[in-house]
Design an enzyme around this catalytic site. Sequence first.
Site, PDB file in Angstrom:
ATOM      1  CB  SER A 271      -0.886  -0.017   1.247  1.00 31.88           C
ATOM      2  OG  SER A 271      -1.802   1.057   1.228  1.00 31.88           O
ATOM      3  N   PRO A 272       0.376   2.356  -0.558  1.00 27.98           N
ATOM      4  CG  PRO A 272      -0.658   3.780  -2.079  1.00 27.98           C
ATOM      5  CD  PRO A 272      -0.883   2.513  -1.316  1.00 27.98           C
TER       6      PRO A 272
ATOM      7  NE  ARG B 124      -0.539   1.452  11.590  1.00 30.35           N
ATOM      8  CZ  ARG B 124      -1.494   2.125  10.958  1.00 30.35           C
ATOM      9  NH1 ARG B 124      -2.187   1.541   9.979  1.00 30.35           N
ATOM     10  NH2 ARG B 124      -1.773   3.380  11.287  1.00 30.35           N
TER      11      ARG B 124
ATOM     12  CE1 TYR C  12      -3.988  14.312   2.808  1.00 29.34           C
ATOM     13  CE2 TYR C  12      -4.101  12.035   2.103  1.00 29.34           C
ATOM     14  CZ  TYR C  12      -3.648  12.996   2.981  1.00 29.34           C
ATOM     15  OH  TYR C  12      -2.867  12.633   4.057  1.00 29.34           O
TER      16      TYR C  12
ATOM     17  NE  ARG D 257      -5.459   3.545  -0.853  1.00 30.32           N
ATOM     18  CZ  ARG D 257      -4.604   3.137   0.095  1.00 30.32           C
ATOM     19  NH1 ARG D 257      -4.029   3.999   0.903  1.00 30.32           N
ATOM     20  NH2 ARG D 257      -4.318   1.849   0.231  1.00 30.32           N
TER      21      ARG D 257
END
Length: 383
Positions: free
Chosen positions: A39-40, A347, A205, A253
């Site tokens: 994932s980014p 993570r 965002y 996304r």
Amino acid sequence: MCGRNVRRSRGVTLGVTNSKLFTPMTLRSMDLSHRGWVSPMCQYSADPEAAPGVPTDWHLMHLGQFAAGGAALILTEASAVNAEGRISPRDAGIYNDEQGRAWHRITEFVHSTGSVQTKIGVQLAHAGRKASTYWPFSGRNGSVPATDHGWQAVGATDESFDGYAAPRAMTEGEINAVIDDFAAAADRAVLAGFDTVEIHAAHGYLLHQFLSPLVNTRTDAWGGDEESRSRLTLDVIDAVRARIPDGMPLLLRISATDWISGGLDADSSVRLARRAADHGVDLIDVSSGGAVPGAKIPVGPGYQTAFAEQIRRETDLSVGAVGLISTADQAEHLLATGQADGIFLARAALRDPHWWQRAAHDLGADLQWAPQYERAAANRGKY
């Protein structure tokens, strides 16, 4: 619809088991050796003084280690399409040629290092009203002033987010300019050797700010009903799709829910996904939240996968699931039960950059290792 140009490739495995995680997958012309992806993850490691927005050796190491560890697909951190679209002064960008050359160095390294012919994609982003903020390990909070390499953010409206400095509401000309910036960034992504592109329309965002009725209170053609609020995202998709090769998959996304009544929800996200497919998106990367503060999010293992499953069930698109997915068994279950087509790790990948090699061992699948590391794989009974 363009989004139908997807082959989910179910049923073929790399190993001796019927592992779904280690089943190949094809999106347009991009062949993925399995369904475990990166994932980014923002690294906040560009130098705001010497080379603003330029990826560094840290980015080379950070992304390269996942290729050596067996990831099939790696997505970069949110990479700004213009200078004011960076989340912080230390964020990476892809809005000038120096940044493009630095990314090219990284894509070449990933392609040469990957043990499973790793693919790499760039996430194109604009932070909107969440731009020009301090990075997490700075010891400071809030918006960065101009005296510390900051700038005034822009957004769908002039309403600030959670104590940040007020943004400037974007004009019609600025909206059209940012669409052009996404297109130019897509050009640079192709030249830099990326295998795919993801458009970031999540986490509060810029594109998410226009999508969410909790944020977008504009009364012009870019706000109002769901169709008008979706206009910027769809125009960006069109602009990017037009600049990348037909065989290159386009990912999107989204935040599938705002977790607040009156905001985006699973049903509205299904409708967005259908529109996105019509405009050339091939896979939806399903996350959630971030538009407004105060949302009560039931964070826990796989807490976002129900949204991915609904989008997958109700559209022709492939979907990626993300969010506290940490074990091979968990990833295998999500794929085997049809909740997703691929698994994005964050993570868990930071904790173990060789997660995919360990997962293959645990699931009894055969995963090729980089020759430099093969001695570690020789005795698979004692990983």
